[in-house]
Write a protein that holds these residues in place. Structure first.
Motif, short mmCIF file in Angstrom:
data_model
loop_
_atom_site.label_atom_id
_atom_site.label_comp_id
_atom_site.label_asym_id
_atom_site.label_seq_id
_atom_site.Cartn_x
_atom_site.Cartn_y
_atom_site.Cartn_z
N ASP A 78 2.43 -5.43 -12.74
CA ASP A 78 3.02 -5.18 -11.35
C ASP A 78 1.60 -4.45 -10.59
O ASP A 78 0.88 -3.69 -11.04
N PHE A 79 1.66 -4.70 -9.42
CA PHE A 79 0.72 -4.02 -8.27
C PHE A 79 1.11 -4.36 -7.00
O PHE A 79 2.08 -5.11 -6.54
N MET A 80 0.47 -3.21 -6.15
CA MET A 80 0.88 -3.10 -4.93
C MET A 80 -0.07 -4.00 -3.99
O MET A 80 -1.11 -3.85 -3.96
N PRO B 150 6.14 -1.00 0.61
CA PRO B 150 6.81 -0.88 -0.62
C PRO B 150 6.59 -2.25 -1.57
O PRO B 150 7.68 -2.18 -2.42
N VAL B 151 6.07 -3.33 -1.06
CA VAL B 151 6.39 -4.42 -1.89
C VAL B 151 5.67 -4.22 -3.16
O VAL B 151 4.27 -3.87 -3.15
N VAL B 152 6.18 -4.87 -4.20
CA VAL B 152 5.55 -4.80 -5.52
C VAL B 152 5.30 -6.39 -5.94
O VAL B 152 6.35 -7.44 -5.71
N MET B 153 4.27 -6.93 -6.44
CA MET B 153 3.84 -8.46 -6.74
C MET B 153 3.60 -8.04 -8.33
O MET B 153 3.28 -7.04 -8.74
N ARG B 154 3.70 -9.25 -8.94
CA ARG B 154 3.23 -9.36 -10.51
C ARG B 154 2.39 -10.46 -10.64
O ARG B 154 2.74 -11.54 -10.31
N GLY B 155 1.05 -10.21 -11.12
CA GLY B 155 0.24 -11.07 -11.20
C GLY B 155 -1.06 -10.50 -11.91
O GLY B 155 -1.13 -9.26 -12.41
N ASP B 156 -2.13 -11.16 -11.49
CA ASP B 156 -3.42 -10.89 -11.95
C ASP B 156 -4.22 -10.20 -10.98
O ASP B 156 -4.65 -10.74 -10.00
N ALA B 157 -3.95 -8.70 -10.65
CA ALA B 157 -4.66 -8.07 -9.57
C ALA B 157 -6.03 -8.20 -9.41
O ALA B 157 -6.59 -8.51 -8.27
N TYR C 73 -0.21 -17.21 0.86
CA TYR C 73 1.31 -16.82 0.65
C TYR C 73 1.56 -16.96 -1.01
O TYR C 73 1.44 -17.68 -1.59
N LEU C 74 2.09 -15.71 -1.15
CA LEU C 74 2.30 -15.29 -2.59
C LEU C 74 3.69 -14.87 -2.80
O LEU C 74 4.11 -14.07 -1.90
N PRO C 75 4.55 -15.16 -3.90
CA PRO C 75 5.77 -14.73 -3.90
C PRO C 75 5.86 -13.14 -4.12
O PRO C 75 4.87 -12.67 -4.79
N VAL C 76 6.73 -12.55 -3.77
CA VAL C 76 7.07 -11.09 -3.88
C VAL C 76 8.00 -10.73 -5.23
O VAL C 76 8.78 -11.52 -5.51
N LYS D 138 8.03 10.94 -7.24
CA LYS D 138 6.99 11.79 -7.45
C LYS D 138 6.47 11.90 -8.93
O LYS D 138 5.06 11.65 -9.18
N ARG D 139 7.39 12.08 -9.63
CA ARG D 139 7.10 12.12 -11.08
C ARG D 139 6.66 10.74 -11.62
O ARG D 139 6.05 10.72 -12.67
N LYS D 140 7.03 9.91 -11.09
CA LYS D 140 6.60 8.40 -11.67
C LYS D 140 5.51 7.73 -10.86
O LYS D 140 5.21 6.47 -11.01
N LYS D 141 4.69 8.43 -9.85
CA LYS D 141 3.78 7.71 -9.28
C LYS D 141 2.64 7.18 -9.95
O LYS D 141 2.17 8.33 -10.75
N LYS D 142 1.95 6.36 -9.53
CA LYS D 142 0.79 6.10 -10.32
C LYS D 142 -0.44 6.58 -9.51
O LYS D 142 -0.20 7.15 -8.57
N TRP D 143 -1.61 6.53 -10.14
CA TRP D 143 -2.71 7.37 -9.61
C TRP D 143 -2.97 6.70 -8.39
O TRP D 143 -3.62 7.30 -7.39
N TRP D 144 -3.05 5.21 -8.16
CA TRP D 144 -3.40 4.44 -7.08
C TRP D 144 -2.41 4.79 -5.84
O TRP D 144 -2.82 4.58 -4.61
N GLU D 145 -1.01 5.05 -6.29
CA GLU D 145 -0.23 5.26 -5.10
C GLU D 145 -0.50 6.67 -4.51
O GLU D 145 -0.51 6.85 -3.35
N VAL D 146 -0.90 7.74 -5.53
CA VAL D 146 -1.31 8.88 -4.88
C VAL D 146 -2.51 8.73 -4.02
O VAL D 146 -2.53 9.29 -2.88
N LEU D 147 -3.49 7.91 -4.42
CA LEU D 147 -4.57 7.74 -3.80
C LEU D 147 -4.50 7.32 -2.40
O LEU D 147 -4.95 7.69 -1.60
N TRP D 148 -3.56 6.18 -2.06
CA TRP D 148 -3.37 5.49 -0.95
C TRP D 148 -2.37 6.20 -0.04
O TRP D 148 -2.43 6.19 1.11
#
Length: 484
Positions: free
Chosen positions: A316-318, A351-358, A457-460, A469-479
């Motif tokens: 999963d990635f943003m 807030p969109v989350v995709m699943r694939g090879d980032a 065009y990629l599927p969501v 806040k307790r489950k935020k990833k480091w890249w979420e805090v960064l951005w």
């Protein structure tokens, strides 16, 4: 098999339709023939009986001695009617006048004999009778001119005749339906192995259809096609395997000497004892070696993507964060040159989350941005992202738009699977990798009419409604920051 059932159903309906048309045509022809026969009968029979015989009867005259004679008009009427002979009977059956009588004509006839030849024949001659003032006029035609048949029906039979006709038509339709179903089922049974074989052939499997029945010629041809496709598939697999192995081997063999060239060029470029001109040439060697290394990596990657040999590291990635990371990577490496690089991301995409090879998708975005930088020096480049809502789901749109000359039409035609206008296809390694990466993630790539904008065009996968806040990833805090 559904198509085979459809053919069977259409066969039955076609047979019924043809049967109905045949019956309708037969009814029309039957009624037309009846009308023609009735008109012939009215013209021939009724005219002779009522006109010509009437003329003959009117031409008969009796003299003072009681002798009967026929006038000229009567003889003309008999000639026009093509009569063979004629005679006149009195009320008691005695012949009192005759014209052109053959042998065998009696002088006296009983009531029964008169009734018999009036209904049938007299000496095998068809005769017609006419009751006039002088007696019963009998006129005979040639033996081949008229055929007499006796047809009698009861009144109930005549009244029930429409029901009999409907019963015959119903029986014919039922018989046609049964024959159509049986013959159609026989055709279905003969074509069912062919249909099953075609389904297996579409799936890429080898087939062997029994070569018997009404479709044995088709089965034989289908088996031949299966064997030919099997040989072609094996040859293609061998060729593709050899090509992939060759590309992988060449990439591996070139990587080591190319690294040495790049290392020595970097050492020469940083050697203080060398003159500036030599350092500049060493820098050029390093840059060109880096391009060769990138081309080899692209060639290896596109080969693996084409034959589905590149495993996707799915997670999963943003997409909004991925887009910003791709732009930051370009800026940090200094590849933008004198181009202006901007980003534009819709709030709906955050807030969109995709699943694939980032990593692969980031590579695709960097290829698009690098393509705009290389071919349009000094242009303005906009990297944007948005969310599109469609009936079958949400789509994430990642795009690059520049103010340059745009991607040539030949390149767009080649990437979209169309035949380019120029016979020699253009070099599209970077954009081909972008298209392959997008297709590997279940998406597609599109171009604007002028070629200045490319959209992926990629599927969501899903959308984050609330962020803990307790489950935020480091890249979420960064951005997004810790407060968001």
């Amino acid at each position: 098999m559904k198509s085979l059932f459809r053919i069977y159903r259409r066969y039955i309906f076609s047979a019924l339709w043809i049967a109905g048309m045949v019956i309708c045509v037969n009814l029309i022809v039957f009624l037309s023939v009846q009308t023609v026969i009735r008109s012939w009968y009215e013209e021939s029979g009724s005219s002779v009986l009522r006109s010509q015989l009437n003329r003959v009867a009117a031409a008969l005259s009796t003299d003072e001695e009681g002798q009967i004679s026929l006038g000229a008009d009567g003889e003309a009427a008999l000639t026009e009617a093509e009569a063979q002979f004629a005679f006149l009977l009195s009320d008691d059956g005695t012949r009192i006048w005759g014209w052109n009588l053959p042998e065998g004509i009696q002088e006296h006839y009983t009531v029964g004999e008169v009734a018999s030849f009036s209904r049938w024949y007299l000496l095998d001659y068809p005769v017609r009778v006419w009751n006039c003032e002088q007696g019963l006029l009998v006129v005979a035609n040639s033996r081949e001119s008229v055929a007499k048949y006796s047809v009698e029906y009861s009144r109930s039979t005549v009244q029930n005749l429409p029901f009999f006709v409907l019963a015959v038509l119903g029986a014919n339709l039922l018989l046609i339906l049964v024959l159509a179903v049986l013959s159609g089922y026989r055709l279905y049974e003969g074509l069912r192995p062919i249909a099953c074989g075609l389904d297996r052939l579409v799936d890429g499997r080898r087939i062997t259809v029994p070569e018997n029945g009404i479709a044995r010629d088709l089965a034989r041809k289908l088996n031949q096609v299966s064997r030919i496709l099997e040989v072609q598939r094996e040859n293609l697999n061998q060729r593709d395997t050899a090509r992939t192995e060759w590309i992988s081997g060449v990439s591996h063999d070139i990587r080591t000497p190319l690294s040495m060239v790049m290392g020595y060029a970097d050492s020469l470029e940083n050697d203080a004892a060398l003159p500036e001109e030599a350092k500049k040439e060493a820098g050029i060697i390093r840059e060109q070696s880096l391009k060769i290394k990138t081309l080899i990596e692209d060639l290896n990657l596109t080969s693996k993507l084409e034959y589905h040999m590149q495993p996707l590291r799915v997670k999963d990635f943003m997409p909004a964060a991925l887009l910003r990371q791709a732009v930051v990577s370009i800026l940090n490496s200094g590849q933008q040159g004198n181009c202006e690089l901007e980003t534009e991301i819709d709030d709906a995409l955050e807030p969109v989350v995709m699943r694939g090879d980032a990593a692969l998708l980031s590579r695709a975005l960097q290829n698009l941005i690098g393509n705009s930088i290389r071919h349009n020096p000094g242009c303005q480049i906009l990297v944007f992202g948005k969310l599109e809502i469609e009936e079958d789901g949400h789509l994430c749109v990642l795009g690059v738009r520049d103010s340059g000359s745009g991607i040539p039409k030949e390149v767009r035609q080649t990437l979209m699977g169309e035949k380019p206008d120029e016979p020699d296809g253009p070099h599209i390694m970077g954009l081909r990798i972008v298209s392959q990466i997008t297709a590997a993630h279940g998406g597609y790539m599109s171009f604007s009419e002028d070629g200045r904008e490319v959209c992926l065009y990629l599927p969501v996968s899903r959308t984050l409604k609330e962020r803990d806040k307790r489950k935020k990833k480091w890249w979420e805090v960064l951005w997004y920051g810790a407060e968001r």
